[in-house]
Scaffold this motif. Sequence first.
Motif, PDB file in Angstrom:
ATOM      1  N   TRP A   1      20.467  19.748  -3.800  1.00 22.98           N
ATOM      2  CA  TRP A   1      19.466  20.855  -3.452  1.00 22.98           C
ATOM      3  C   TRP A   1      18.231  20.459  -3.526  1.00 22.98           C
ATOM      4  O   TRP A   1      17.879  19.105  -4.334  1.00 22.98           O
ATOM      5  CB  TRP A   1      19.642  21.826  -4.530  1.00 22.98           C
ATOM      6  N   GLU A   2      17.150  20.948  -2.944  1.00 18.22           N
ATOM      7  CA  GLU A   2      15.569  20.314  -3.114  1.00 18.22           C
ATOM      8  C   GLU A   2      14.726  21.872  -3.123  1.00 18.22           C
ATOM      9  O   GLU A   2      14.878  22.373  -2.202  1.00 18.22           O
ATOM     10  CB  GLU A   2      15.205  19.482  -2.174  1.00 18.22           C
ATOM     11  N   LYS A   3      14.154  21.909  -4.057  1.00 14.75           N
ATOM     12  CA  LYS A   3      13.142  23.314  -4.186  1.00 14.75           C
ATOM     13  C   LYS A   3      14.154  24.377  -3.620  1.00 14.75           C
ATOM     14  O   LYS A   3      13.758  25.161  -2.822  1.00 14.75           O
ATOM     15  CB  LYS A   3      12.255  23.114  -3.266  1.00 14.75           C
ATOM     16  N   ASP A   4      15.310  24.695  -4.394  1.00 17.96           N
ATOM     17  CA  ASP A   4      16.059  25.826  -4.114  1.00 17.96           C
ATOM     18  C   ASP A   4      16.818  25.786  -2.801  1.00 17.96           C
ATOM     19  O   ASP A   4      17.359  27.176  -2.515  1.00 17.96           O
ATOM     20  CB  ASP A   4      15.056  27.064  -4.196  1.00 17.96           C
ATOM     21  N   LYS A   5      16.850  25.003  -2.032  1.00 19.20           N
ATOM     22  CA  LYS A   5      17.470  24.942  -0.846  1.00 19.20           C
ATOM     23  C   LYS A   5      18.509  23.884  -0.789  1.00 19.20           C
ATOM     24  O   LYS A   5      18.119  22.776  -1.232  1.00 19.20           O
ATOM     25  CB  LYS A   5      16.530  24.917   0.573  1.00 19.20           C
ATOM     26  N   PRO A   6      19.463  24.022  -0.076  1.00 18.09           N
ATOM     27  CA  PRO A   6      20.403  22.709   0.323  1.00 18.09           C
ATOM     28  C   PRO A   6      19.572  21.931   1.028  1.00 18.09           C
ATOM     29  O   PRO A   6      19.139  22.145   2.251  1.00 18.09           O
ATOM     30  CB  PRO A   6      21.500  23.466   1.093  1.00 18.09           C
ATOM     31  N   ASN A   7      19.781  20.635   0.543  1.00 15.53           N
ATOM     32  CA  ASN A   7      19.050  19.414   1.145  1.00 15.53           C
ATOM     33  C   ASN A   7      19.775  18.243   0.915  1.00 15.53           C
ATOM     34  O   ASN A   7      20.139  17.876  -0.172  1.00 15.53           O
ATOM     35  CB  ASN A   7      17.596  19.249   0.781  1.00 15.53           C
ATOM     36  N   GLY A   8      20.152  17.401   1.936  1.00 11.75           N
ATOM     37  CA  GLY A   8      20.547  16.231   1.707  1.00 11.75           C
ATOM     38  C   GLY A   8      22.121  16.688   2.091  1.00 11.75           C
ATOM     39  O   GLY A   8      22.362  17.269   3.018  1.00 11.75           O
ATOM     40  N   ARG A   9      23.213  15.678   1.549  1.00 10.76           N
ATOM     41  CA  ARG A   9      24.606  16.089   1.797  1.00 10.76           C
ATOM     42  C   ARG A   9      25.220  17.298   0.952  1.00 10.76           C
ATOM     43  O   ARG A   9      24.706  17.406  -0.199  1.00 10.76           O
ATOM     44  CB  ARG A   9      25.443  14.889   1.443  1.00 10.76           C
TER      45      ARG A   9
ATOM     46  N   TYR B   1      31.919  23.452   6.449  1.00  8.02           N
ATOM     47  CA  TYR B   1      30.858  22.499   7.107  1.00  8.02           C
ATOM     48  C   TYR B   1      30.764  21.646   5.914  1.00  8.02           C
ATOM     49  O   TYR B   1      30.364  21.851   4.655  1.00  8.02           O
ATOM     50  CB  TYR B   1      29.614  23.308   7.223  1.00  8.02           C
ATOM     51  N   GLN B   2      30.676  20.296   6.062  1.00 11.59           N
ATOM     52  CA  GLN B   2      30.384  19.213   5.508  1.00 11.59           C
ATOM     53  C   GLN B   2      29.511  18.102   6.158  1.00 11.59           C
ATOM     54  O   GLN B   2      30.006  17.682   7.225  1.00 11.59           O
ATOM     55  CB  GLN B   2      31.603  18.437   4.741  1.00 11.59           C
ATOM     56  N   GLY B   3      28.420  18.085   5.597  1.00 15.43           N
ATOM     57  CA  GLY B   3      27.472  17.074   6.266  1.00 15.43           C
ATOM     58  C   GLY B   3      25.979  17.031   5.735  1.00 15.43           C
ATOM     59  O   GLY B   3      25.630  17.634   4.468  1.00 15.43           O
ATOM     60  N   GLU B   4      25.036  16.850   6.276  1.00 13.92           N
ATOM     61  CA  GLU B   4      23.777  16.872   5.940  1.00 13.92           C
ATOM     62  C   GLU B   4      23.110  18.258   6.229  1.00 13.92           C
ATOM     63  O   GLU B   4      23.427  18.921   7.194  1.00 13.92           O
ATOM     64  CB  GLU B   4      23.052  15.768   6.862  1.00 13.92           C
ATOM     65  N   TRP B   5      22.106  18.463   5.427  1.00 13.83           N
ATOM     66  CA  TRP B   5      21.317  19.886   5.520  1.00 13.83           C
ATOM     67  C   TRP B   5      19.867  19.435   5.138  1.00 13.83           C
ATOM     68  O   TRP B   5      19.458  18.353   4.588  1.00 13.83           O
ATOM     69  CB  TRP B   5      21.808  20.506   4.124  1.00 13.83           C
TER      70      TRP B   5
ATOM     71  N   ASP C   1      37.821  16.319  -4.057  1.00 11.32           N
ATOM     72  CA  ASP C   1      36.488  16.663  -4.844  1.00 11.32           C
ATOM     73  C   ASP C   1      35.237  16.153  -3.809  1.00 11.32           C
ATOM     74  O   ASP C   1      35.433  15.362  -2.977  1.00 11.32           O
ATOM     75  CB  ASP C   1      36.131  15.948  -6.093  1.00 11.32           C
ATOM     76  N   PHE C   2      34.254  16.897  -3.931  1.00  9.29           N
ATOM     77  CA  PHE C   2      33.043  16.449  -3.100  1.00  9.29           C
ATOM     78  C   PHE C   2      32.624  15.184  -3.962  1.00  9.29           C
ATOM     79  O   PHE C   2      32.156  15.300  -4.954  1.00  9.29           O
ATOM     80  CB  PHE C   2      31.967  17.551  -3.092  1.00  9.29           C
ATOM     81  N   VAL C   3      32.244  14.245  -3.128  1.00  7.79           N
ATOM     82  CA  VAL C   3      31.649  13.055  -3.755  1.00  7.79           C
ATOM     83  C   VAL C   3      30.222  12.945  -3.716  1.00  7.79           C
ATOM     84  O   VAL C   3      29.570  13.041  -2.556  1.00  7.79           O
ATOM     85  CB  VAL C   3      32.309  11.810  -3.256  1.00  7.79           C
ATOM     86  N   TYR C   4      29.583  12.725  -4.678  1.00 11.42           N
ATOM     87  CA  TYR C   4      28.120  12.866  -4.781  1.00 11.42           C
ATOM     88  C   TYR C   4      27.835  11.202  -4.753  1.00 11.42           C
ATOM     89  O   TYR C   4      28.493  10.471  -5.021  1.00 11.42           O
ATOM     90  CB  TYR C   4      27.479  13.334  -6.060  1.00 11.42           C
ATOM     91  N   ASN C   5      26.563  11.131  -4.235  1.00 13.28           N
ATOM     92  CA  ASN C   5      25.972   9.753  -4.261  1.00 13.28           C
ATOM     93  C   ASN C   5      25.646   9.221  -5.428  1.00 13.28           C
ATOM     94  O   ASN C   5      25.615   9.996  -6.505  1.00 13.28           O
ATOM     95  CB  ASN C   5      24.678   9.523  -3.255  1.00 13.28           C
ATOM     96  N   SER C   6      25.178   7.956  -5.855  1.00 15.64           N
ATOM     97  CA  SER C   6      24.748   7.528  -7.159  1.00 15.64           C
ATOM     98  C   SER C   6      23.676   8.286  -7.536  1.00 15.64           C
ATOM     99  O   SER C   6      22.943   8.649  -6.681  1.00 15.64           O
ATOM    100  CB  SER C   6      24.506   6.220  -7.072  1.00 15.64           C
ATOM    101  N   PRO C   7      23.476   8.413  -8.719  1.00 15.77           N
ATOM    102  CA  PRO C   7      22.188   9.118  -9.449  1.00 15.77           C
ATOM    103  C   PRO C   7      20.798   8.637  -8.782  1.00 15.77           C
ATOM    104  O   PRO C   7      20.717   7.246  -8.543  1.00 15.77           O
ATOM    105  CB  PRO C   7      22.170   8.778 -10.825  1.00 15.77           C
ATOM    106  N   ASN C   8      19.907   9.530  -8.571  1.00 16.18           N
ATOM    107  CA  ASN C   8      18.577   9.094  -7.914  1.00 16.18           C
ATOM    108  C   ASN C   8      17.887   8.929  -9.302  1.00 16.18           C
ATOM    109  O   ASN C   8      17.481   9.779 -10.191  1.00 16.18           O
ATOM    110  CB  ASN C   8      18.056  10.429  -7.257  1.00 16.18           C
ATOM    111  N   SER C   9      17.402   7.746  -9.555  1.00 13.96           N
ATOM    112  CA  SER C   9      16.390   7.388 -10.635  1.00 13.96           C
ATOM    113  C   SER C   9      15.030   7.927 -10.616  1.00 13.96           C
ATOM    114  O   SER C   9      14.379   7.916 -11.672  1.00 13.96           O
ATOM    115  CB  SER C   9      16.147   5.800 -10.476  1.00 13.96           C
ATOM    116  N   ASN C  10      14.728   8.639  -9.404  1.00 14.78           N
ATOM    117  CA  ASN C  10      13.560   9.314  -9.245  1.00 14.78           C
ATOM    118  C   ASN C  10      13.469  10.760  -9.955  1.00 14.78           C
ATOM    119  O   ASN C  10      12.168  11.286 -10.332  1.00 14.78           O
ATOM    120  CB  ASN C  10      13.029   9.266  -7.778  1.00 14.78           C
ATOM    121  N   GLN C  11      14.764  11.154 -10.032  1.00 14.71           N
ATOM    122  CA  GLN C  11      14.683  12.404 -10.428  1.00 14.71           C
ATOM    123  C   GLN C  11      14.739  12.679 -11.947  1.00 14.71           C
ATOM    124  O   GLN C  11      15.854  13.216 -12.658  1.00 14.71           O
ATOM    125  CB  GLN C  11      16.142  13.405  -9.928  1.00 14.71           C
TER     126      GLN C  11
END
Length: 394
Positions: free
Chosen positions: A202-210, A221-225, A147-157
């Motif tokens: 994702w951020e504003k309709d585009k892959p951003n982050g991991r 490909y697995q990594g940063e975007w 499974d792809f592992v997400y980071n902890s939830p972002n409290s700002n979102q």
Amino acid sequence: MGNCSCLHGTHDEKQLDTEKNTDLPEVPLRITIDNFSKTPLENSAPNKVSELDFNPTSPVVKLNREDLVKLQSIIRGYFDRKKVKTLKVVDKPTAFSNDLKNNISSIPNENTELIEQTRKDLIEIPIDSLPDYSNPSIKSIQTKLGDFVYNSPNSNQIDLIKRGPIMIENGSIYTGEWNSNKERHGKGVNIWKDGSLYEGYWEKDKPNGRGRLIHSNGDVYQGEWINDKAHGYGIYIHTDGAKYEGLWENDKQHGKGCETWLDGAKYDGDYVYGQKHGIGKFEWADGSTYEGEFKDNNIQGYGTYIWSDGRKFVGDWKDNKMDGKGLFTWSDGRSYEGEYVDDKKQGYGIFIWPDGRKYEGYWMNGKQEGRGTYFTPLGSKEGEWKEGRRVKVL
């Protein structure tokens, strides 16, 4: 085999494909509740009875505003569900292509309008109407990778909502989080008709982050975007077993990285926009190695090449060939120190044999040519040389 010619023959360079699909500008909705009403309600007072003649031959049906809104909602829901069930999607180009606008003309107009509407209103596709984009090989890769592992939830979102599956403009299906502008934003999974699958941030309709993109051909490909492109640290694994691990910029290997191949070949060093460029070390499957400067995927500059049989050259290189000054040694004790052109001794150089003999002089095309001096334990003789043979004693 490793992707570097480097005296082992030229090999095609294997480059990163993300192309990615970007989204089209939003099309304004053309279906509203008011479109279904034959009698304007703007002038109706709250709770005032309105007359809506559905059939000229039928009795007049009197409805209050609340009943009318409920009826309009039912009618609209019926048409929405009917259109979703008959929806046809088109092949996307390559997953994450950079220009979806060139492909929108192939989508039928009515379907485009409906897809725009489903995205605008975040209308989820019923399970029984969900297209099957599954790809057995991709499922196998997912199982292998885990499974792809997400980071902890972002409290700002705090304004994100989760919806899906929802079909968007390019015919792909997205399940995940959205922002208030109906853009993919936060955690989400996007799958294309050929089975290509992206899971990540994702951020504003585009892959951003991991994130992790599994191509339909099995490459991963697995990594940063950043803004739809591999950017930062990431790992790219080809279906043939080749792997690159390191830094990326705008979808290209850029910075420090390490590339390995299934046969044991390996490159560890600098990359510039997808090419080996700078300082690096290349190791071949047969045990040969080169450590030094690279330029545009070629050995070029100053470096040391050691063959598996013990031969060694330390010096200047150009287009994968010895070119300039350097020292070549053999495992049996022979050595040549001097000038090279196009992989051959040319210019002035000194050749020494293990028994102490020595030649100092000029060379051409790998052989003694011109004036030179030959040394032996008995003394030295100066002469003229032609194609490796002494033709005159001076």
